[in-house]
Design an enzyme around this catalytic site. Structure first.
Site, PDB file in Angstrom:
ATOM      1  N   ASP B  92      25.377  48.043  42.220  1.00 19.30           N
ATOM      2  CA  ASP B  92      24.257  47.100  42.244  1.00 19.30           C
ATOM      3  C   ASP B  92      22.846  48.144  42.686  1.00 19.30           C
ATOM      4  O   ASP B  92      23.056  48.802  43.639  1.00 19.30           O
ATOM      5  CB  ASP B  92      23.814  45.902  43.121  1.00 19.30           C
ATOM      6  N   GLY B  95      18.367  46.473  45.192  1.00 20.25           N
ATOM      7  CA  GLY B  95      17.384  45.300  44.613  1.00 20.25           C
ATOM      8  C   GLY B  95      17.174  44.627  46.266  1.00 20.25           C
ATOM      9  O   GLY B  95      16.450  43.839  46.777  1.00 20.25           O
ATOM     10  N   PHE B  96      18.614  43.836  45.274  1.00 21.05           N
ATOM     11  CA  PHE B  96      18.480  42.159  46.181  1.00 21.05           C
ATOM     12  C   PHE B  96      18.160  42.724  47.901  1.00 21.05           C
ATOM     13  O   PHE B  96      17.858  41.394  48.175  1.00 21.05           O
ATOM     14  CB  PHE B  96      19.812  41.786  46.083  1.00 21.05           C
ATOM     15  N   ASP B 268      30.498  38.152  40.598  1.00 14.81           N
ATOM     16  CA  ASP B 268      30.787  38.867  41.767  1.00 14.81           C
ATOM     17  C   ASP B 268      30.881  37.997  43.219  1.00 14.81           C
ATOM     18  O   ASP B 268      29.491  37.314  43.230  1.00 14.81           O
ATOM     19  CB  ASP B 268      30.407  40.439  42.436  1.00 14.81           C
ATOM     20  N   CYS B 306      50.967  28.185  46.706  1.00 15.21           N
ATOM     21  CA  CYS B 306      50.664  30.333  46.263  1.00 15.21           C
ATOM     22  C   CYS B 306      52.013  31.048  46.393  1.00 15.21           C
ATOM     23  O   CYS B 306      52.699  30.835  47.268  1.00 15.21           O
ATOM     24  CB  CYS B 306      49.445  30.180  46.924  1.00 15.21           C
ATOM     25  N   CYS B 308      50.966  34.039  46.592  1.00 13.66           N
ATOM     26  CA  CYS B 308      50.757  35.631  47.611  1.00 13.66           C
ATOM     27  C   CYS B 308      50.894  35.981  49.122  1.00 13.66           C
ATOM     28  O   CYS B 308      52.371  35.044  49.295  1.00 13.66           O
ATOM     29  CB  CYS B 308      49.108  35.527  47.735  1.00 13.66           C
ATOM     30  N   CYS B 311      51.041  33.222  52.362  1.00 13.02           N
ATOM     31  CA  CYS B 311      51.881  32.384  51.849  1.00 13.02           C
ATOM     32  C   CYS B 311      53.842  32.261  51.606  1.00 13.02           C
ATOM     33  O   CYS B 311      53.730  31.378  52.219  1.00 13.02           O
ATOM     34  CB  CYS B 311      51.093  31.885  50.271  1.00 13.02           C
ATOM     35  N   HIS B 337      44.343  36.308  51.293  1.00  8.09           N
ATOM     36  CA  HIS B 337      45.165  35.131  50.488  1.00  8.09           C
ATOM     37  C   HIS B 337      43.660  34.770  48.934  1.00  8.09           C
ATOM     38  O   HIS B 337      44.232  34.609  48.592  1.00  8.09           O
ATOM     39  CB  HIS B 337      45.173  33.973  51.325  1.00  8.09           C
TER      40      HIS B 337
END
Lengths: 373, 373
Positions: B92, B95-96, B268, B306, B308, B311, B337
């Protein structure tokens, strides 16, 4: 038949090369056991432990009794299943932690009353309770509930205490419901006194056939190193040859080398993971505080000679940044490297014993590690 | 030739299936980008990110400028090498974060003066400085330095601000030293006002050939959802078809679905990792606070559906224990996860677009996730 069997393969001086068979597989000795206090080796997954070739871990009865509770772990199918670790586990008896509570606990012949360090609840652990908890956890190797006197302690106190430790050991043996699948180790106490060490060992040897191994307790509790080395030298060779010998609470590289040279087979310590989480890492030339400013622009690995995941992929400068920025990955990487360092060292030690050059290995290691010429 | 190229493969309604080519490889869109604020996706290794099929990560210019400094990262060989991530990185503009400092910063035409949130140092970021930092970091995709007004903000202020954002965008274009290997995205501002969004986009389109993509900024900053969805619906289809469209700061499953349905390609958010570190996890039937007491003896996985690593190997009861015991592994597992959940969801979204059933997928997902009948 005991569920934990030791085979002595070879000696080099007093150093021993061996193998221990447990219900969850074999381990090669001398061995260093990473500590997983609360059903996790801090910051690490079991897969990572396997990656660095950890063969057995230690977990703590006191902590698991308090949280989440041994009965909950039994419901989950035991500690192995609960924490997703299918290799051997050794559990301590809870004694050491309870005694460390100081003013918060009261010892009687029956057991120890204490207040939980988490919520102050009044609790009680006896030899029977310790084994009941360890039976619920389902560890491969259980430790007898002993008293570990602090250093320094009065001679007379240490003497009375070791007698009680023997009586408690007998009660542990009688309580074990899983004699077929959970081995029990006796713990030799006696502080820094040779004669008391002899008495403790002699008393425990009444139950030799019931013990799968013997531990040396009450060392590395604050006494000067020369006392520790003297007692190790004195008592280790007297332990039965056909059973594993476990030195509790030792994980400094130089202490490990000394212990192995006296015939110790097993060791454990929180040191490598604890110093790692605080930004200190092992290298072949000594410890290094990687979070120090001097490593800010150091784009070399922690240890040039190390082949671990961390040293292959990250620099001191990056790891320092992670610590300065309070990023958990820093703790992960330092822990990983430190545990790998000790486990790799044990590998080399076993190889050296096998090739009758352990004492040469020890000397070279110390020279480099301490920077001696 | 711009260093970042977009190929539109297929549409399903307004939803787009595409591919973005960057100097560090191709990524498939729509895509969710995990956030690695301080040169690390909190608690995760790059290998784990690859395991869950992350193709690109985001990192933060403001944080890296402050610590460890972009010049240090340049000396280390750039951000990819510094953090051991060889796939695309988007940075980025800083700025933010600078605008979020509120009273601690002062905006002028030249740039923004602010005090570091770490040590109070007085610092300055201008469009030129932002690009200089991002050039030092060496990201594949850089963001133009924009002003992101808060919500709510005066119409007149938002209008003046977007004009400045355009002038700043031009200065960013002129500063970029690595036009051949670092793409630059322009950011459409304009708050919740359709007419201001049109003006912002029209102004930026003067430099269309210089931008590798366009982002929608100033949404998901506290405005009611209906405003966000209205503006997305209004402005997204007007962005150039042949460039990637990036919606900044969005990571809630329902917002992702809405954004994709309006033709967004990239998103994001810190949400999945942040809520994970605090013990909240995604499931197909909604979020779940795994550290709650009700999961104490729940020995099922976080999400039955799930596949993954977490899990497959751990239970809610164990993960709850880790959180209660302040064990870092709990944060690791929950983060892993949650990121896997969103990345897998994007996989399914792309498949659904490819098979012309995205809107059906979206409807079914929402029904299940919100528990609607």
């Amino acid at each position: 038949m005991l569920p934990v069997k030791y085979t002595l393969k070879k000696t080099d001086g007093k150093a021993r090369l061996g193998e221990i068979e447990t219900p969850h597989g074999k381990i090669q000795t001398p061995i260093f056991m990473p500590v997983g206090t609360q059903a996790t080796v801090k910051t690490m997954t079991p897969e990572e432990l396997k990656e660095i070739k950890a063969e057995i871990i230690l977990s703590n009865t006191y902590h698991l009794f308090l949280r989440p509770g041994d009965e909950l772990i039994a419901k989950a199918g035991g500690l192995h299943k609960f924490m997703h670790w299918d290799r051997p586990i050794l559990t301590d008896s809870g004694g050491f932690q309870v005694f460390s509570l100081g003013a918060l606990r009261k010892i009687t012949e029956e057991g120890v009353k204490f207040n939980s360090h988490i919520d102050g609840r009044k609790l009680f652990i006896s030899p029977e309770k310790s084994i009941e908890i360890q039976n619920n956890l389902g560890s491969d190797i259980m430790m007898a509930f002993d008293e570990c006197p602090p250093y320094p302690a009065e001679y007379e106190y240490v003497k009375q205490s070791l007698h009680r430790t023997t009586r408690w050991a007998k009660r542990c043996i009688d309580t074990n419901k899983h004699k077929d699948r959970q081995g029990l180790f006796g713990i030799v106490q006696g502080g820094v006194h040779e004669d008391l060490r002899d008495i403790s060992l002699e008393e425990l040897m009444q139950y030799e056939d019931e013990f799968s191994g013997f531990a040396i307790g009450g060392l590395s509790v604050g006494e000067p190193k020369e006392h520790m080395y003297r007692i190790l030298d004195y008592i280790t060779p007297k332990l039965p040859e056909n059973k594993p010998r476990y030195l509790m609470g030792v994980g400094e590289p130089l202490d490990i080398l000394e212990a192995v040279s006296q015939g110790i087979d097993m060791m454990d310590c929180v040191l490598p993971s604890r110093i790692g989480r605080h930004g200190t890492v092992f290298t072949r030339t000594g410890k290094l505080v990687v979070k120090n400013a001097k490593y800010k622009e150091d784009f070399t690995p922690i240890d040039e000679e190390c082949d671990c995941y961390v040293c292959k992929n990250y620099t001191r400068g990056y790891i320092r940044h992670l610590f300065k920025a309070n990023e958990l990955l820093g703790m992960r990487l330092a822990t990983y490297h430190n545990l790998h360092f000790l486990i790799k060292m044990m590998d080399e030690i076993r190889e050296a014993i096998a090739e009758d050059r352990f004492y040469e290995y020890k000397e070279n290691f110390i020279k480099k590690y301490t920077g001696e010429k």
